[in-house]
Design a protein around this motif. Structure first.
Motif, PDB file in Angstrom:
ATOM      1  N   TYR A 147     -10.263   1.236   4.936  1.00  0.00           N
ATOM      2  CA  TYR A 147      -8.903   1.193   5.291  1.00  0.00           C
ATOM      3  C   TYR A 147      -8.235   1.954   4.116  1.00  0.00           C
ATOM      4  O   TYR A 147      -6.965   2.170   4.238  1.00  0.00           O
ATOM      5  N   VAL A 148      -8.838   1.968   2.994  1.00  0.00           N
ATOM      6  CA  VAL A 148      -8.143   2.500   1.683  1.00  0.00           C
ATOM      7  C   VAL A 148      -8.325   4.019   1.691  1.00  0.00           C
ATOM      8  O   VAL A 148      -9.311   4.451   1.384  1.00  0.00           O
ATOM      9  N   LEU A 149      -7.164   4.713   1.837  1.00  0.00           N
ATOM     10  CA  LEU A 149      -7.197   6.225   1.935  1.00  0.00           C
ATOM     11  C   LEU A 149      -6.811   7.036   0.561  1.00  0.00           C
ATOM     12  O   LEU A 149      -7.461   7.881   0.311  1.00  0.00           O
ATOM     13  N   GLY A 150      -6.099   6.169  -0.017  1.00  0.00           N
ATOM     14  CA  GLY A 150      -5.724   6.670  -1.430  1.00  0.00           C
ATOM     15  C   GLY A 150      -5.003   5.597  -2.345  1.00  0.00           C
ATOM     16  O   GLY A 150      -4.606   4.658  -1.859  1.00  0.00           O
ATOM     17  N   LEU A 151      -5.353   5.738  -3.650  1.00  0.00           N
ATOM     18  CA  LEU A 151      -4.782   4.684  -4.615  1.00  0.00           C
ATOM     19  C   LEU A 151      -4.042   5.603  -5.848  1.00  0.00           C
ATOM     20  O   LEU A 151      -4.137   6.494  -6.246  1.00  0.00           O
ATOM     21  N   ASP A 152      -3.042   4.751  -6.201  1.00  0.00           N
ATOM     22  CA  ASP A 152      -2.348   5.186  -7.293  1.00  0.00           C
ATOM     23  C   ASP A 152      -2.995   3.973  -8.455  1.00  0.00           C
ATOM     24  O   ASP A 152      -2.806   2.705  -8.169  1.00  0.00           O
ATOM     25  N   VAL A 153      -3.596   4.252  -9.520  1.00  0.00           N
ATOM     26  CA  VAL A 153      -4.355   3.409 -10.545  1.00  0.00           C
ATOM     27  C   VAL A 153      -4.037   3.846 -11.664  1.00  0.00           C
ATOM     28  O   VAL A 153      -4.066   4.989 -12.350  1.00  0.00           O
ATOM     29  N   VAL A 154      -3.382   2.719 -12.575  1.00  0.00           N
ATOM     30  CA  VAL A 154      -2.972   2.995 -14.053  1.00  0.00           C
ATOM     31  C   VAL A 154      -4.474   2.807 -14.939  1.00  0.00           C
ATOM     32  O   VAL A 154      -5.212   1.725 -14.491  1.00  0.00           O
ATOM     33  N   LEU A 155      -4.851   3.797 -15.607  1.00  0.00           N
ATOM     34  CA  LEU A 155      -6.150   3.778 -16.148  1.00  0.00           C
ATOM     35  C   LEU A 155      -6.019   2.806 -17.560  1.00  0.00           C
ATOM     36  O   LEU A 155      -4.789   2.375 -18.001  1.00  0.00           O
ATOM     37  N   ALA A 156      -6.892   2.487 -18.138  1.00  0.00           N
ATOM     38  CA  ALA A 156      -6.992   1.546 -19.512  1.00  0.00           C
ATOM     39  C   ALA A 156      -6.026   2.401 -20.568  1.00  0.00           C
ATOM     40  O   ALA A 156      -5.399   1.488 -21.068  1.00  0.00           O
ATOM     41  N   ASP A 157      -6.035   3.654 -20.513  1.00  0.00           N
ATOM     42  CA  ASP A 157      -5.156   4.102 -21.804  1.00  0.00           C
ATOM     43  C   ASP A 157      -3.601   4.106 -21.230  1.00  0.00           C
ATOM     44  O   ASP A 157      -2.955   4.856 -21.948  1.00  0.00           O
ATOM     45  N   VAL A 172      -4.760  -1.051 -10.042  1.00  0.00           N
ATOM     46  CA  VAL A 172      -4.255  -0.469  -8.614  1.00  0.00           C
ATOM     47  C   VAL A 172      -2.590  -0.851  -8.510  1.00  0.00           C
ATOM     48  O   VAL A 172      -2.340  -2.122  -8.460  1.00  0.00           O
ATOM     49  N   VAL A 173      -1.935  -0.031  -8.524  1.00  0.00           N
ATOM     50  CA  VAL A 173      -0.536  -0.149  -8.442  1.00  0.00           C
ATOM     51  C   VAL A 173       0.071   0.134  -7.151  1.00  0.00           C
ATOM     52  O   VAL A 173       1.346  -0.096  -7.032  1.00  0.00           O
ATOM     53  N   GLU A 174      -0.584   1.025  -6.576  1.00  0.00           N
ATOM     54  CA  GLU A 174      -0.065   1.382  -5.103  1.00  0.00           C
ATOM     55  C   GLU A 174      -1.441   1.833  -4.287  1.00  0.00           C
ATOM     56  O   GLU A 174      -2.292   2.138  -4.928  1.00  0.00           O
ATOM     57  N   ALA A 175      -1.208   1.576  -3.140  1.00  0.00           N
ATOM     58  CA  ALA A 175      -2.378   2.066  -2.040  1.00  0.00           C
ATOM     59  C   ALA A 175      -1.909   2.532  -0.664  1.00  0.00           C
ATOM     60  O   ALA A 175      -0.825   2.122  -0.094  1.00  0.00           O
ATOM     61  N   VAL A 176      -2.642   3.557  -0.270  1.00  0.00           N
ATOM     62  CA  VAL A 176      -2.213   4.116   1.118  1.00  0.00           C
ATOM     63  C   VAL A 176      -3.264   3.485   1.993  1.00  0.00           C
ATOM     64  O   VAL A 176      -4.453   3.679   1.797  1.00  0.00           O
ATOM     65  N   LEU A 177      -2.713   2.989   2.753  1.00  0.00           N
ATOM     66  CA  LEU A 177      -3.799   2.198   3.822  1.00  0.00           C
ATOM     67  C   LEU A 177      -3.769   2.620   5.226  1.00  0.00           C
ATOM     68  O   LEU A 177      -2.678   2.958   5.787  1.00  0.00           O
ATOM     69  N   ALA A 178      -4.938   2.742   5.940  1.00  0.00           N
ATOM     70  CA  ALA A 178      -4.878   3.192   7.279  1.00  0.00           C
ATOM     71  C   ALA A 178      -4.630   2.040   8.217  1.00  0.00           C
ATOM     72  O   ALA A 178      -5.039   0.933   7.996  1.00  0.00           O
ATOM     73  N   ASP A 223       4.519   3.628   8.568  1.00  0.00           N
ATOM     74  CA  ASP A 223       4.385   5.132   9.363  1.00  0.00           C
ATOM     75  C   ASP A 223       3.564   5.208  10.961  1.00  0.00           C
ATOM     76  O   ASP A 223       2.231   5.325  10.589  1.00  0.00           O
ATOM     77  N   PRO A 224       4.163   4.873  11.783  1.00  0.00           N
ATOM     78  CA  PRO A 224       3.569   4.924  13.137  1.00  0.00           C
ATOM     79  C   PRO A 224       2.999   6.145  13.398  1.00  0.00           C
ATOM     80  O   PRO A 224       1.982   6.257  14.079  1.00  0.00           O
ATOM     81  N   VAL A 225       3.372   7.320  12.861  1.00  0.00           N
ATOM     82  CA  VAL A 225       2.911   8.598  13.515  1.00  0.00           C
ATOM     83  C   VAL A 225       1.614   8.940  12.606  1.00  0.00           C
ATOM     84  O   VAL A 225       0.629   9.067  13.119  1.00  0.00           O
ATOM     85  N   ASP A 226       1.594   8.701  11.271  1.00  0.00           N
ATOM     86  CA  ASP A 226       0.398   9.148  10.239  1.00  0.00           C
ATOM     87  C   ASP A 226      -0.452   7.643  10.515  1.00  0.00           C
ATOM     88  O   ASP A 226      -1.426   7.840   9.799  1.00  0.00           O
ATOM     89  N   ARG A 227       0.064   6.587  10.790  1.00  0.00           N
ATOM     90  CA  ARG A 227      -0.742   5.255  10.928  1.00  0.00           C
ATOM     91  C   ARG A 227      -1.277   4.759   9.508  1.00  0.00           C
ATOM     92  O   ARG A 227      -2.370   4.794   9.215  1.00  0.00           O
ATOM     93  N   ILE A 228      -0.237   4.872   8.705  1.00  0.00           N
ATOM     94  CA  ILE A 228      -0.534   4.511   7.436  1.00  0.00           C
ATOM     95  C   ILE A 228       0.398   3.428   6.741  1.00  0.00           C
ATOM     96  O   ILE A 228       1.705   3.394   7.406  1.00  0.00           O
ATOM     97  N   ALA A 229       0.122   2.542   5.880  1.00  0.00           N
ATOM     98  CA  ALA A 229       0.992   1.931   5.219  1.00  0.00           C
ATOM     99  C   ALA A 229       0.980   2.058   3.761  1.00  0.00           C
ATOM    100  O   ALA A 229      -0.232   2.593   3.333  1.00  0.00           O
ATOM    101  N   ILE A 230       2.069   2.342   3.099  1.00  0.00           N
ATOM    102  CA  ILE A 230       2.028   2.547   1.451  1.00  0.00           C
ATOM    103  C   ILE A 230       2.542   1.255   0.866  1.00  0.00           C
ATOM    104  O   ILE A 230       3.612   0.711   1.161  1.00  0.00           O
ATOM    105  N   VAL A 231       1.929   0.446   0.032  1.00  0.00           N
ATOM    106  CA  VAL A 231       1.957  -0.697  -0.308  1.00  0.00           C
ATOM    107  C   VAL A 231       1.765  -0.911  -1.987  1.00  0.00           C
ATOM    108  O   VAL A 231       1.015  -0.432  -2.473  1.00  0.00           O
ATOM    109  N   GLN A 232       2.603  -1.881  -2.292  1.00  0.00           N
ATOM    110  CA  GLN A 232       2.276  -2.467  -3.689  1.00  0.00           C
ATOM    111  C   GLN A 232       1.233  -3.510  -3.930  1.00  0.00           C
ATOM    112  O   GLN A 232       0.736  -4.046  -2.741  1.00  0.00           O
TER     113      GLN A 232
END
Ligand SMILES: Cc1cc2nc3c(=O)[nH]c(=O)nc-3n(C[C@H](O)[C@H](O)[C@H](O)COP(=O)(O)OP(=O)(O)OC[C@H]3O[C@@H](n4cnc5c(N)ncnc54)[C@H](O)[C@@H]3O)c2cc1C
Length: 454
Positions: A162-172, A205-211, A100-109
């Motif tokens: 550069y890591v703004l947010g994460l989706d993370v699967v926990l041990a359980d 980590v299963v998804e990351a929002v990167l600046a 996204d060039p407006v928010d200047r982020i990439a969301i990636v696996q």
């Protein structure tokens, strides 16, 4: 074991579960020398978040350890198997979901390869700056796991920035969402930052929002030759003290220069004791390089050669990226990763040379000099037990020297297995105790990458 396989096969698609020891064995270790690897029970390749959750739920129910893996280019044993574990390879989750060039982020696996994200960003006039030398193979998940650095950190900083947010699967198997996709945000404890560099010990980590940043354009590189590593270290300090912010400042010693020439016939100057590469991107590159060239000469450079154009600059960068593979051709290697305050760089470089001489070993020096992050590469013959012992002692003395100089035992590669005993020395008992308590909150059964880091 039987029940584990039965359940994994029932819950994952065809081709996502491997048990052939030739295959699982090939995935049992990363690129760190001298780290033990256990025997994995099974290797799985999930393709969705739900499949990762299923694997983790199954592991928790059956009390099986899990080792998350990216491309296994790690240099600390962090992705090595432990006995009886599930190797959880994230390499098939390799899609760039949003740019996204407006928010200047990439969301990636997590399985997206670093250079692929960089190229995708560049096509939109954007940049994802963290660029480990292994960028053509390492994954974003692994970069987040280790908190990777790279060649451009001196200006642009490391992965954690550069890591703004994460989706993370926990041990359980629960899914945790941390952080934000906004330009700002301070709600709650910063779990995102905690997870970056956690080496697969807290969650998957299963998804990351990167600046992203606006693309800076090509770099122009200058090569400065010195007749001692010490003088090159002083030049780095002079450049920074004068207020310059190069986009890259890398050092290779004579051993490394020769190794790169031998591997790739790069024509680097072999008479130099230390080759310093300095680059600028953005406007006024030639003027800036000229000014830095003068500082290098004043610090003792015997030759200062600015690249003519982008192609010549790219060749010099390529030579730097080949440094580690080139040194690895000289024998068995142990790669240190000590970062010191820049002001202590010359002392660190001198100290390593002294250690090499005292132990009668070749120690190649590659450094992200602008960050004070050195990679002394201890080279030895693994068939000679006496030499192995000297190599181990040197490796440890280098870390002790780094701590003495106010540094850290790892600037970017992580603790993994290789530097585990050194973590306690660096953190102290209170720091270590709190880290262990944090681990227990995320992973009370201790199933995620056990025996690594803490
Ligand atoms: C030639 C060469 C040059 C290198 N240059 C650099 C450099 O300049 N800078 C630098 O920092 N490093 C460098 N490295 C080291 C390495 O490339 C980095 O550490 C990289 O970040 C590892 O990524 P990977 O995908 O290979 O991860 P792996 O090695 O597979 O894993 C690394 C760690 O992350 C964890 N992990 C992996 N994926 C996940 C996930 N999805 N969720 C949670 N945890 C996960 C693993 O458990 C492990 O602890 C270099 C390595 C080589 C071989």
């Amino acid at each position: 074991m039987g029940e584990l396989l039965e359940r994994l096969r029932a819950g994952l698609p065809d081709g996502a579960v491997a048990v052939d020891p030739d295959v699982t064995g090939a995935y049992a270790r990363d690129m760190a020398g001298f780290c033990d690897a256990g025997e994995p029970a099974v290797l799985v390749f999930p393709e969705t978040v739900e499949q990762v959750q299923f694997v983790m739920r199954t592991a928790t129910e059956l009390r099986v350890p899990v080792v998350p893996q990216g491309a296994r280019t790690g240099l600390s044993g962090g992705a090595n198997a432990v006995d009886g574990c599930i190797l959880l390879s994230l390499t098939r989750m390799n899609r760039i979901l949003h740019l996204d060039p407006v928010d200047r982020i990439a969301i990636v696996q997590p399985g997206v390869v670093n250079a692929e994200l960089s190229r995708a960003a560049e096509a939109r006039q954007l940049a994802y700056p963290p660029d480990p030398s292994s960028w053509e193979s390492c994954t974003i998940g692994g970069n987040i796991g280790t908190g990777a650095g790279g060649l451009c950190c001196v200006k642009y900083g490391v992965t954690s920035e550069y890591v703004l947010g994460l989706d993370v699967v926990l041990a359980d198997g629960r899914l945790l969402r941390t952080g934000r996709r906004t330009a700002k945000g301070v709600a709650g404890y910063d779990l995102t930052r905690l997870l970056v560099g956690s080496e697969g010990t807290l969650g998957v980590v299963v998804e990351a929002v990167l600046a992203l940043r606006p693309a800076p354009g090509p770099q122009l590189v200058l090569a400065a030759e010195f007749d001692s590593v010490d003088a090159a270290g002083r030049a780095v300090c002079d450049v920074m003290a004068a207020g310059f912010t190069p986009s890259l400042m890398e050092l290779m010693d004579a051993t490394t220069v020769r190794a790169v020439n031998e591997m790739a016939q790069m024509g680097l100057p072999e008479s130099t004791r230390a080759l310093l590469l300095v680059a600028f991107d953005g406007p006024d590159q030639r003027e800036l390089l000229a000014a830095v060239g003068e500082l290098c000469t004043a610090a003792g450079a015997t030759e200062v050669v600015p690249a003519e154009d982008r192609a010549e600059s790219e060749l010099l960068l390529q030579a730097r990226r080949l440094a580690l593979p080139a040194l690895e051709r000289m024998g068995t290697t142990m790669i240190d990763d000590v970062a010191v305050p820049r002001s202590a760089l010359a002392a660190m470089l001198n100290g390593v040379a002294e250690i090499a001489e005292r132990h009668r070993l070749t120690i190649g020096m590659v450094a992200h000099a602008g960050d004070g992050n050195t990679h002394p590469v201890v080279i030895f013959d693994a068939r000679d037990p006496e030499q192995v012992e000297r190599a181990r002692v040197s490796f440890d003395e280098i870390m002790a020297l780094g701590l003495e100089l106010g540094g850290t035992v790892t600037g970017e590669h992580g603790i993994g297995l290789l530097k585990r005993e050194w973590l306690a020395r660096e953190l102290g008992s209170v720091g270590l105790e709190l880290q262990r308590q944090i681990k227990a909150v995320f992973d009370p059964l201790g199933l995620l990458n056990p025996g690594k880091m803490i």
